[in-house]
Scaffold this motif. Structure first.
Motif, PDB file in Angstrom:
ATOM      1  N   CYS A   5       7.525   1.623   8.838  1.00  0.00           N
ATOM      2  CA  CYS A   5       8.215   1.995   7.613  1.00  0.00           C
ATOM      3  C   CYS A   5       7.405   3.025   6.844  1.00  0.00           C
ATOM      4  CB  CYS A   5       8.512   0.771   6.747  1.00  0.00           C
ATOM      5  SG  CYS A   5       7.057  -0.029   6.036  1.00  0.00           S
ATOM      6  N   THR A   6       8.030   3.595   5.836  1.00  0.00           N
ATOM      7  CA  THR A   6       7.398   4.621   5.020  1.00  0.00           C
ATOM      8  C   THR A   6       8.048   4.600   3.643  1.00  0.00           C
ATOM      9  OG1 THR A   6       6.766   6.970   4.962  1.00  0.00           O
ATOM     10  CG2 THR A   6       8.979   6.464   5.772  1.00  0.00           C
ATOM     11  N   SER A   7       7.757   5.632   2.864  1.00  0.00           N
ATOM     12  CA  SER A   7       8.319   5.751   1.525  1.00  0.00           C
ATOM     13  C   SER A   7       9.270   6.934   1.463  1.00  0.00           C
ATOM     14  CB  SER A   7       7.182   5.956   0.511  1.00  0.00           C
ATOM     15  OG  SER A   7       7.665   6.475  -0.703  1.00  0.00           O
ATOM     16  N   ALA A   8      10.238   6.849   0.567  1.00  0.00           N
ATOM     17  CA  ALA A   8      11.153   7.975   0.353  1.00  0.00           C
ATOM     18  C   ALA A   8      10.413   9.202  -0.162  1.00  0.00           C
ATOM     19  CB  ALA A   8      12.248   7.567  -0.632  1.00  0.00           C
TER      20      ALA A   8
ATOM     21  N   ALA B 137       0.822  -1.205   0.000  1.00  0.00           N
ATOM     22  CA  ALA B 137       0.000   0.000   0.000  1.00  0.00           C
ATOM     23  C   ALA B 137       0.860   1.260   0.000  1.00  0.00           C
ATOM     24  CB  ALA B 137      -0.937  -0.005   1.206  1.00  0.00           C
ATOM     25  N   ILE B 138       1.973   1.223   0.730  1.00  0.00           N
ATOM     26  CA  ILE B 138       2.893   2.355   0.743  1.00  0.00           C
ATOM     27  C   ILE B 138       3.509   2.545  -0.639  1.00  0.00           C
ATOM     28  CG2 ILE B 138       5.147   3.125   1.618  1.00  0.00           C
ATOM     29  CD1 ILE B 138       4.361   1.857   4.318  1.00  0.00           C
ATOM     30  N   LEU B 139       3.942   1.461  -1.250  1.00  0.00           N
ATOM     31  CA  LEU B 139       4.572   1.541  -2.564  1.00  0.00           C
ATOM     32  C   LEU B 139       3.585   2.036  -3.624  1.00  0.00           C
ATOM     33  CD1 LEU B 139       6.595  -1.779  -2.362  1.00  0.00           C
ATOM     34  CD2 LEU B 139       7.578   0.513  -2.480  1.00  0.00           C
ATOM     35  N   ALA B 140       2.300   1.693  -3.450  1.00  0.00           N
ATOM     36  CA  ALA B 140       1.283   2.112  -4.407  1.00  0.00           C
ATOM     37  C   ALA B 140       0.784   3.529  -4.141  1.00  0.00           C
ATOM     38  CB  ALA B 140       0.107   1.136  -4.370  1.00  0.00           C
ATOM     39  N   GLY B 141       1.211   4.122  -3.020  1.00  0.00           N
ATOM     40  CA  GLY B 141       0.795   5.478  -2.693  1.00  0.00           C
ATOM     41  C   GLY B 141      -0.523   5.577  -1.967  1.00  0.00           C
ATOM     42  N   TYR B 142      -1.082   4.416  -1.535  1.00  0.00           N
ATOM     43  CA  TYR B 142      -2.349   4.433  -0.814  1.00  0.00           C
ATOM     44  C   TYR B 142      -2.166   4.740   0.673  1.00  0.00           C
ATOM     45  CZ  TYR B 142      -4.086   2.073  -5.008  1.00  0.00           C
ATOM     46  OH  TYR B 142      -4.409   1.745  -6.293  1.00  0.00           O
ATOM     47  N   MET B 143      -0.999   4.471   1.188  1.00  0.00           N
ATOM     48  CA  MET B 143      -0.704   4.744   2.589  1.00  0.00           C
ATOM     49  C   MET B 143       0.655   5.422   2.681  1.00  0.00           C
ATOM     50  SD  MET B 143      -2.021   1.356   4.629  1.00  0.00           S
ATOM     51  CE  MET B 143      -3.767   0.942   4.641  1.00  0.00           C
ATOM     52  N   ASP B 144       0.869   6.123   3.795  1.00  0.00           N
ATOM     53  CA  ASP B 144       2.113   6.861   3.985  1.00  0.00           C
ATOM     54  C   ASP B 144       3.065   6.159   4.935  1.00  0.00           C
ATOM     55  OD1 ASP B 144       1.092   9.260   2.493  1.00  0.00           O
ATOM     56  OD2 ASP B 144      -0.364   9.199   4.118  1.00  0.00           O
ATOM     57  N   PHE B 145       2.503   5.458   5.916  1.00  0.00           N
ATOM     58  CA  PHE B 145       3.284   4.698   6.891  1.00  0.00           C
ATOM     59  C   PHE B 145       2.618   3.338   7.075  1.00  0.00           C
ATOM     60  CE2 PHE B 145       3.839   9.161   7.953  1.00  0.00           C
ATOM     61  CZ  PHE B 145       5.208   9.267   8.174  1.00  0.00           C
ATOM     62  N   GLY B 146       3.382   2.385   7.603  1.00  0.00           N
ATOM     63  CA  GLY B 146       2.801   1.079   7.868  1.00  0.00           C
ATOM     64  C   GLY B 146       3.675   0.272   8.789  1.00  0.00           C
TER      65      GLY B 146
ATOM     66  N   PRO C  30      17.110   1.513   4.771  1.00  0.00           N
ATOM     67  CA  PRO C  30      17.713   2.798   5.158  1.00  0.00           C
ATOM     68  C   PRO C  30      16.717   3.673   5.918  1.00  0.00           C
ATOM     69  CG  PRO C  30      18.165   2.303   2.853  1.00  0.00           C
ATOM     70  CD  PRO C  30      17.168   1.288   3.306  1.00  0.00           C
ATOM     71  N   LEU C  31      17.237   4.452   6.848  1.00  0.00           N
ATOM     72  CA  LEU C  31      16.389   5.380   7.582  1.00  0.00           C
ATOM     73  C   LEU C  31      15.885   6.486   6.662  1.00  0.00           C
ATOM     74  CD1 LEU C  31      18.324   5.803  10.947  1.00  0.00           C
ATOM     75  CD2 LEU C  31      15.945   5.065  10.726  1.00  0.00           C
ATOM     76  N   HIS C  32      14.643   6.877   6.860  1.00  0.00           N
ATOM     77  CA  HIS C  32      14.126   8.038   6.147  1.00  0.00           C
ATOM     78  C   HIS C  32      14.877   9.276   6.633  1.00  0.00           C
ATOM     79  CE1 HIS C  32      11.425  11.242   4.862  1.00  0.00           C
ATOM     80  NE2 HIS C  32      10.856  10.382   4.046  1.00  0.00           N
ATOM     81  N   PRO C  33      15.215  10.217   5.747  1.00  0.00           N
ATOM     82  CA  PRO C  33      15.967  11.417   6.161  1.00  0.00           C
ATOM     83  C   PRO C  33      15.296  12.202   7.282  1.00  0.00           C
ATOM     84  CG  PRO C  33      15.934  11.249   3.779  1.00  0.00           C
ATOM     85  CD  PRO C  33      15.020  10.177   4.294  1.00  0.00           C
ATOM     86  N   GLY C  34      13.970  12.183   7.347  1.00  0.00           N
ATOM     87  CA  GLY C  34      13.279  12.899   8.420  1.00  0.00           C
ATOM     88  C   GLY C  34      13.551  12.276   9.771  1.00  0.00           C
ATOM     89  N   ALA C  35      13.536  10.934   9.844  1.00  0.00           N
ATOM     90  CA  ALA C  35      13.849  10.244  11.091  1.00  0.00           C
ATOM     91  C   ALA C  35      15.325  10.434  11.434  1.00  0.00           C
ATOM     92  CB  ALA C  35      13.515   8.760  10.973  1.00  0.00           C
TER      93      ALA C  35
ATOM     94  N   ALA D  43      12.901   2.948   6.590  1.00  0.00           N
ATOM     95  CA  ALA D  43      12.580   2.653   7.985  1.00  0.00           C
ATOM     96  C   ALA D  43      12.432   3.954   8.765  1.00  0.00           C
ATOM     97  CB  ALA D  43      13.683   1.794   8.604  1.00  0.00           C
ATOM     98  N   VAL D  44      11.568   3.928   9.786  1.00  0.00           N
ATOM     99  CA  VAL D  44      11.411   5.080  10.676  1.00  0.00           C
ATOM    100  C   VAL D  44      11.926   4.719  12.067  1.00  0.00           C
ATOM    101  CG1 VAL D  44       9.805   6.786  11.621  1.00  0.00           C
ATOM    102  CG2 VAL D  44       9.406   5.835   9.331  1.00  0.00           C
ATOM    103  N   PHE D  45      11.359   3.686  12.677  1.00  0.00           N
ATOM    104  CA  PHE D  45      11.888   3.144  13.936  1.00  0.00           C
ATOM    105  C   PHE D  45      11.305   1.763  14.156  1.00  0.00           C
ATOM    106  CE2 PHE D  45       8.529   6.282  15.135  1.00  0.00           C
ATOM    107  CZ  PHE D  45       7.537   5.406  15.561  1.00  0.00           C
ATOM    108  N   SER D  46      11.944   0.999  15.025  1.00  0.00           N
ATOM    109  CA  SER D  46      11.435  -0.326  15.369  1.00  0.00           C
ATOM    110  C   SER D  46      10.609  -0.238  16.642  1.00  0.00           C
ATOM    111  CB  SER D  46      12.579  -1.330  15.537  1.00  0.00           C
ATOM    112  OG  SER D  46      13.411  -0.968  16.617  1.00  0.00           O
ATOM    113  N   LEU D  47       9.801  -1.269  16.865  1.00  0.00           N
ATOM    114  CA  LEU D  47       8.933  -1.295  18.041  1.00  0.00           C
ATOM    115  C   LEU D  47       9.180  -2.586  18.833  1.00  0.00           C
ATOM    116  CD1 LEU D  47       5.734   0.236  16.411  1.00  0.00           C
ATOM    117  CD2 LEU D  47       7.061   1.216  18.276  1.00  0.00           C
TER     118      LEU D  47
END
Length: 330
Positions: free
Chosen positions: A268-271, A80-89, A314-319, A117-121
């Motif tokens: 995770c998220t998208s670049a 869904a993230i890759l298709a642009g339907y979601m921003d995070f997952g 890889p970490l997203h630049p924002g994280a 990647a953003v962070f692990s839980l």
């Protein structure tokens, strides 16, 4: 991700002046983000819900409105993230590694290198529940038994298969393998229709608690040995895990904590997602980690340093920006 801007026309301005004694407040552009969770009975959905609630409580500061969706889990969320339907997952460390590198179910599609990647839980432990009267005390005792490998079509089968291979166990040769939903497994165990089942899950888990407190006595089986040590040493997405039995079920008094291995739940998220959006989400969770930890029992061991472990993309630049600002990463 969508932006919404409120525009106030002349009529609205006039009404505001007459009724409110002043001009109406113009709202700035508001960014809408969607977080892919999982089944509502699992840990992924409440994880996404906790993040969304924290962002929405500060929406006037961040300009972000977040929603969480119940989904089929790790692979669905990444698609869904890759298709642009979601921003995070929410996903698993092994699934993220495989998708980013184009392995296993991603082999035909190729590397999905847009994922970040953003962070692990929480840790998701490979959990083996076995009936006491089935005389299963170790992995080798599965021979000749009826064992569920997990949810039909589930991505966790890869982990189960690797664990079985580490013990030279072949489900086509050594035991009667079936696939049942984890939510159905405790009832099947109680009815003597299966002797044991695997489930990769964060703890404490209500499904596991039900099995351990059922009429047919059950216990958790350690998944340890040289083969597992080799798996953890050579697969960066695996970690050793300990299941706190007493925390799971008071009826399990006297049972020691069980050692196994597993994966790590990962946001995770998208670049493509803007740096500021990922930065604000990361900042809100990390700056208020004590509040976040209280949102689910599976979060009780989370630490800021620990949430940077097991990241397999890889970490997203924002994280990364937040982690560098706070000294978590040099």
């Amino acid at each position: 991700m969508r932006k919404k801007t409120t525009v106030v026309g002349f009529a609205g301005l006039l009404i505001g002046l007459l009724l409110l004694g002043g001009p109406p407040v113009l709202s700035a552009a508001e960014i809408f983000v969607t977080i892919g969770g999982g089944d509502r009975s699992g840990v992924y959905y409440p994880s996404g819900l906790a993040i969304a609630r924290m962002l929405n409580a500060k929406r006037h500061d961040y300009g972000i409105r977040a929603t969480v969706e119940a989904t089929d889990g790790a692979t669905f969320n990444m698609n869904a993230i890759l298709a642009g339907y979601m921003d995070f997952g929410l996903t698993q460390s092994d699934k993220l590694y495989q998708a980013f590198n184009g392995l296993v179910e991603w082999a035909d599609k190729g590397p999905q290198q847009e994922l970040r990647a953003v962070f692990s839980l929480h840790r998701e432990a490979l959990t083996l529940v076995a009936a006491v009267d089935a005389d299963i005390n170790a992995m080798d005792d599965l021979r000749g038994k009826t064992v569920s490998l997990g949810n039909p079509g589930s991505s966790q089968h890869w982990t189960v298969t690797e664990a079985l291979t580490a013990f030279d166990l072949d489900p086509n040769r050594d035991f009667d393998a079936i696939e049942v939903m984890a939510s159905d497994a405790p009832a099947l165990l109680a009815d003597h229709r299966i002797d044991a089942y695997f489930y990769t899950v964060g703890h404490p888990s209500e499904t596991i608690r039900k099995a351990l407190s059922g009429e047919r006595q059950a216990r958790l089986i350690p998944i340890v040995g040289p083969g597992i040590d080799q798996l953890v040493a050579t697969r960066k997405y695996y970690i050793k895990a300990t299941i706190p039995v007493m925390q799971l079920c008071a009826d399990a008094a006297g049972q020691a904590d069980v050692t196994t291995f597993g994966v790590i739940a990962t946001l995770c998220t998208s670049a493509r997602v803007p740096v500021d959006v990922v930065y604000d989400l990361t900042k809100e969770v990390f700056d208020n980690l004590e509040i976040f930890r209280r949102q689910h029992p599976a979060f009780y061991q989370l630490t800021r340093k620990g949430m940077l472990e097991g990241l397999t993309a890889p970490l997203h630049p924002g994280a990364l920006r937040y982690y560098k600002e706070t000294g978590l990463i040099d």
